[in-house]
Enzyme design. Sequence first.
Site, short mmCIF file in Angstrom:
data_model
loop_
_atom_site.label_atom_id
_atom_site.label_comp_id
_atom_site.label_asym_id
_atom_site.label_seq_id
_atom_site.Cartn_x
_atom_site.Cartn_y
_atom_site.Cartn_z
N PHE A 167 -6.53 4.80 6.98
CA PHE A 167 -5.99 3.73 7.26
C PHE A 167 -6.65 3.21 8.00
O PHE A 167 -6.42 1.96 8.83
CB PHE A 167 -4.88 4.61 7.95
CG PHE A 167 -3.85 4.66 7.34
CD1 PHE A 167 -2.78 4.29 7.06
CD2 PHE A 167 -3.39 6.66 6.87
CE1 PHE A 167 -1.55 4.78 5.90
CE2 PHE A 167 -2.71 6.83 6.89
CZ PHE A 167 -1.18 5.85 5.90
N THR A 182 0.57 -1.02 0.21
CA THR A 182 -0.31 0.07 -0.11
C THR A 182 0.54 1.12 0.49
O THR A 182 0.56 2.44 0.10
CB THR A 182 -0.87 -0.07 1.10
OG1 THR A 182 -0.31 -0.40 2.17
CG2 THR A 182 -1.99 -0.65 1.34
N CYS A 231 -5.16 0.26 10.77
CA CYS A 231 -3.48 0.18 10.32
C CYS A 231 -3.12 0.54 11.66
O CYS A 231 -2.27 1.85 12.14
CB CYS A 231 -3.56 0.94 9.47
SG CYS A 231 -1.56 0.85 8.87
#
Length: 507
Positions: free
Chosen positions: A422, A294, A429
Amino acid sequence: MAETATGAALPRGFRGAEAGWPRLDLIPRPPHRLPLLGDVIGVDRRTPVQDSLRYARQLGPIFRRRAFGKEFVFVWGTGLVADLADEERFAKHVGLGVANLRPVAGDGLFTAYNHEPNWRRAHDVLAPGFSREAMAGYHPMMLAVAERLTDSWDRALAAGRSVDVPGDMTKLTLETIARTGFGHDFGSFERARPHPFVTAMVGTLSHAQRLNSVPSALAPLLLRGAVRRNTADIAYLDRTVDDLVRTRRAGGRDGSGDLLDRMLETSHPTTGERLSPENVRRQVITFLVAGHETTSGALSFALHYLSRHPEVAARARAEVDQVWGGTEAPAYDRVARLRYVRRVLDESLRLWPTAPAYAREATRDTVLAGTHPMRRGAWALVLTPMLHRDPEAWGPDAEEFDPDRFDAGAVRSRPPHTFKPFGTGARACIGRQFALHEATLVLGLLLRRYELRPDPAYRLRVAERLTLMPEGLRLRLDRRTAGTPAPAAVTEEGPAESRCPVRGAGD
Ligand code: MNH
């Protein structure tokens, strides 16, 4: 087990929305449905997210699509997404693409079910690996990897070659997580082709995405060859990770306090438990994959926009000159001070959040945003790229690239939960600071060294493999001539604000 229209059994977690959403009739759906296949008209299997964006524009802030006899609910409106962020009533749902990764990542952090004890265990053991102190320790390694990138770009520049942006960003981010997390070197920059680890990883991600586009019961039949390849890919990932762990164990305690060290040596702060060897294997794969794919996309999109917006690049470059001066290697605490570069990154993640969706499930019977009743266990997919384009939060020009949307005043004036690259809540995350530090550092270094020249004929094409990546993006480089401050001209000490920005004629 639920039944599909074809009578085939579905695995757990693939229950349609019919049971969990008693007022499905309140949720718009596409007008033309095929009896068995559902809403697949004009659908391209390779771009499920971009397809869903088209539906979202037609159908509004909450909508549903039908595939293989199951309903799926998508949400992107600001108020609805904010309500789904309520951790008292909602939690992460492991479904679709994430669930399809269970054979690869098992009960590793990203794919663990909320009720699995290994989630909390690993979260508590690994969270200190992302503290400020830990990040400061990774910083010199991040710099060293970035230098391999600029060496390789210098060679391309000298030879008059353009650079393969996603390919090179993938090399960079893979080497960074491998080196900082696991003391491992894949040698990506010494290779002409991607490392087989990357090929296997892309294979498993694409496969996990593809499983969403065929009825699960038919997958073994329809995707027989692909399933065999996927099994081989997973075996390759497992072998790579086992080698890496074996080497570390043979070398004794590394003492560096890196992620692998924590996984192998650290016991839980309160329970004293250790992660099991099988769980360590799943965590290593999880972090090697989640830790680079990512970030690589985020850097690639940012470089695309920088190359297309010379005025933004000039402003970012002026900031790098001002904050870093001529220092060869910027210190750890100089990275977060690149406020404008960070806005460029945020704005790129707004338009193309590289992990483009996350799922939320009701943890009790509840009513979403006061309108949509949900039974416990019912879930919806949050479509982040569409949330990030909701005119209600982002204005009528939401499709335009404008980093000033992230200046402090603008951020304060927006409601919470409008920017979610996120994810949200306890399962958001864990690598956010890691990714932001790495990406800001690298953008700063590249802006300082090169002018980015786009190919005028290139039109942004976004490839999907669960994550998003600009496809076929190549840039030409020029060495910066004007505006490069002399190394001795600016001292490292002293507040950046008091320094005179060094600007070249070209800026
Ligand atoms: Mn990351 C979870 C996006 C970088 C490791 N990450 C998530 C989620 C999103 C996400 C969204 C939540 C998914 C869900 O709710 O199902 N992550 C990103 C983006 C970047 C990124 C957009 C870069 C840009 N992630 C990183 C990095 C690492 C990492 C770097 C590791 C070094 N991410 C994770 C892990 C999880 C996660 C591990 C799962 C956390 C948990 O559930 O406890």
